[in-house]
Design an enzyme around this catalytic site. Structure first.
Site, PDB file in Angstrom:
ATOM      1  N   TYR A  72       0.861  -1.179   0.000  1.00 46.42           N
ATOM      2  CA  TYR A  72       0.000   0.000   0.000  1.00 46.42           C
ATOM      3  C   TYR A  72       0.903   1.237   0.000  1.00 46.42           C
ATOM      4  O   TYR A  72       1.293   1.741   1.059  1.00 46.42           O
ATOM      5  CB  TYR A  72      -0.883   0.039   1.248  1.00 46.42           C
ATOM      6  CG  TYR A  72      -2.011  -0.970   1.295  1.00 46.42           C
ATOM      7  CD1 TYR A  72      -2.339  -1.755   0.206  1.00 46.42           C
ATOM      8  CD2 TYR A  72      -2.765  -1.126   2.456  1.00 46.42           C
ATOM      9  CE1 TYR A  72      -3.382  -2.668   0.270  1.00 46.42           C
ATOM     10  CE2 TYR A  72      -3.811  -2.027   2.531  1.00 46.42           C
ATOM     11  CZ  TYR A  72      -4.113  -2.797   1.440  1.00 46.42           C
ATOM     12  OH  TYR A  72      -5.152  -3.700   1.511  1.00 46.42           O
ATOM     13  N   GLY A 225     -17.857  -2.142  -3.604  1.00 43.82           N
ATOM     14  CA  GLY A 225     -18.528  -3.063  -4.501  1.00 43.82           C
ATOM     15  C   GLY A 225     -17.761  -3.230  -5.799  1.00 43.82           C
ATOM     16  O   GLY A 225     -16.554  -3.479  -5.806  1.00 43.82           O
TER      17      GLY A 225
END
Length: 301
Positions: A72, A225
């Site tokens: 990250y 999503g």
């Protein structure tokens, strides 16, 4: 949401255990700390001070479970370095979960570790976080490898666990067969898979199986999503069902998605990520949203 959401503590979602570590069921994902746009893009890096403020505010709001990874990072920011700078010395009850398997070189090109390379990835996380051991390490499986054996990789991590570098093991982006294989080699305390409203029956079956085995199920992209690394559009294009439930409770669609996630079982944890202090407070407040059986049926299994 109004500013009253800021008074809701992460403990409102209840607790679960990762091995012998008790965490509030709503935690924090560090992926979005490093840049304001889509994760892993070539866009600008995030504001360091703001990211550190978000991390400290998360702790103030009762978060004691942070999910991160050495991969990250943006050109100027590392999630692990931000966590270390903002939160060390760490609170005794803070659980930091990380992932190994994938890696990125300085230019951002992805690589996947061999079993022999996993120790180097674990040590990289230890250095960046300033820890002498890692609380939980998830082996992240490549999507293209979900039909393959994980025995060699889990075996390598189990050796590091025996050596004291890792306290507990998890597995991410996995299948039921891979989970069973991993558990035959070493204890597994969590499964971290993509999951949210509209997930497949196979995904739902794995979530239920984890509950039956006492394993935490930790969805990623529960809010985003289909948006994935790009994130959510802030409710733009949201389904009518989610919007209707959000109106019923006076909350945001993102909060409905988080609340729905937490309603899937007491073993289900949430790790929403943000670089925005206001969004952080809203995410944590979602742990106090109680959906009715009719609302749950409307949103789907």
């Amino acid at each position: 949401m109004t500013s009253s959401s800021e008074t809701i503590d992460a403990s409102a979602a209840g607790t679960w255990t990762l091995g012998d570590l008790t965490v509030n069921r709503i935690g924090f994902g560090a992926m979005r700390l490093t840049q304001p746009g889509p994760a892993f893009s070539k866009g600008p890096s995030g504001d360091r001070g703001r990211s550190m403020t978000v991390l400290r505010r998360a702790i103030e709001l009762g978060v004691n479970h942070i999910d991160t990874a050495a991969f990250y990072f943006s050109p100027l920011r590392s999630a692990n370095e931000l966590i270390n700078s903002a939160l060390a010395p760490y609170a005794d009850d803070l659980v930091i979960t990380t992932k190994v398997g994938p890696g990125r070189d300085p230019s951002g090109v992805w690589t996947w570790a061999t079993p022999a390379q996993l120790r180097g990835q674990v040590e990289e996380n230890l250095r960046q976080l300033g820890r002498d051991h890692l609380d939980v390490v998830n082996l992240r499986i490549a999507r293209s490898h979900r039909a393959e054996s994980v025995a060699d990789h889990i075996g390598a991590l189990a050796e590091l666990r025996e050596a004291g570098l890792i306290r507990h093991l998890g597995i991410s982006n996995t299948t039921a067969d891979q989970l069973a294989e991993a558990r035959s080699i070493a204890p597994v305390v969590c499964v971290q898979n993509r999951y949210g409203i509209g997930s497949t029956p196979e995904d739902q079956a794995l979530l239920r199986s984890c509950g039956e085995q006492g394993i935490a199920f930790v969805p990623f992209y529960a809010i985003a999503g289909a948006g994935g690394e790009a994130g959510t559009g802030g409710g733009e294009g949201e389904g009518d069902e989610v919007l209707a439930v959000a109106r019923n409770h006076g909350v945001t669609p993102a909060q409905v998605r988080l609340a729905w996630t937490l309603h899937q079982g007491p073993h289900v944890l949430a790790i929403p990520g943000t670089g925005n202090p206001d969004h952080l407070a809203e995410n944590i407040a979602a742990g106090a949203v109680r959906l009715t059986p009719d609302e749950l049926a409307l949103l789907g299994p």
